[in-house]
Design a protein around this motif. Structure first.
Motif, PDB file in Angstrom:
ATOM      1  N   ILE A 184      64.565  42.264 -43.030  1.00 45.55           N
ATOM      2  CA  ILE A 184      64.903  43.573 -43.601  1.00 45.55           C
ATOM      3  C   ILE A 184      65.720  44.400 -42.607  1.00 45.55           C
ATOM      4  N   ILE A 185      65.324  44.370 -41.338  1.00 48.52           N
ATOM      5  CA  ILE A 185      66.037  45.165 -40.329  1.00 48.52           C
ATOM      6  C   ILE A 185      67.475  44.662 -40.176  1.00 48.52           C
ATOM      7  N   ASN A 188      69.688  45.690 -43.085  1.00 52.86           N
ATOM      8  CA  ASN A 188      70.162  47.072 -42.963  1.00 52.86           C
ATOM      9  C   ASN A 188      71.347  47.169 -42.002  1.00 52.86           C
ATOM     10  N   ILE A 191      74.368  45.759 -43.761  1.00 52.53           N
ATOM     11  CA  ILE A 191      74.962  46.688 -44.733  1.00 52.53           C
ATOM     12  C   ILE A 191      75.824  47.728 -44.018  1.00 52.53           C
TER      13      ILE A 191
END
Length: 224
Positions: A184-185, A188, A191
């Motif tokens: 998840i990190i 991010n 993105i």
């Protein structure tokens, strides 16, 4: 029978509706929309951009000899910029990333400049092959170098545009294909990186269209 002379000016019709007043509005259709609609910010921005490009191209061209040529180069800039921006959207074909389009833009321009220059300004074109102040011993070599550099111009224009567009799109594609394997990190961070690259590609889309049109303008100015 007409009972009153002024009854000819009666606006009523056979259906007892005052439709004759509509005919007075036909003249409004002739007026341009600029008389009624305030130009949008995008329209004003585009007008200012076209005016700035027109002034810049006029400075590079001999306007007394090339009247109207700035319109051609502004249109070339607009077409390339729109194609570059459209290629940033998903599932839209990136036309400027292919040599079939970029070479089709540069080669006819270069050929037309060369044919016109060698037909009408032969002596002027010959002087471009030997820079001023070149020693007599180096003149044959300078002619060969200048001829080669002149011949490869349409190829360099086409490759510069397509290579820059391919590089950015390829980097965005490679980074986006790794998203399903990251945490998840890292997603991010990916993105954020993708957004930064997208902004960079937007700048490249404008810069490359500007460079293409400016170089085409410079090649055109050399034949005069």
């Amino acid at each position: 029978m007409m009972t009153n002379l002024f009854s000819t000016f009666d606006p009523s019709t056979s259906s007892n509706l005052s439709l004759n007043w509509i005919s007075a509005m036909i003249g409004i259709m002739i007026l341009p929309l600029s008389m009624w609609i305030i130009p949008s910010r995008i329209n004003m921005m585009w007008i200012k951009l076209s005016t700035a490009l027109n002034k810049e191209f006029k400075a590079l061209l001999n306007i007394n000899f090339n009247k109207g040529n700035t319109i051609m180069f502004i249109s070339l800039f607009s077409m390339i910029m729109f194609s570059n921006f459209l290629s940033l959207f998903p599932y839209i074909f990136s036309s400027t990333s292919h040599m079939s389009l970029t070479l089709a833009l540069s080669l006819p321009l270069w050929l037309s400049f060369m044919i016109y220059g060698w037909t009408n300004n032969t002596i002027h074109m010959l002087t471009h092959l030997v820079p001023q102040g070149t020693p007599g011993v180096l003149m044959p070599f300078m002619v060969c170098i200048e001829t080669i550099s002149n011949v490869i111009r349409p190829g360099t224009l086409a490759i510069r545009l397509s290579a820059n567009m391919i590089a950015g799109h390829l980097l965005l594609t490679l980074l986006g294909s790794t998203g399903n394997k990251l945490s998840i990190i890292m997603i991010n961070l990916l993105i954020i990186t993708q957004l930064a690259l997208l902004v960079l590609e937007s700048a490249v889309a404008i810069i490359q269209s500007y460079v293409f049109s400016i170089l085409a303008t410079l090649y055109s100015s050399e034949i005069n």
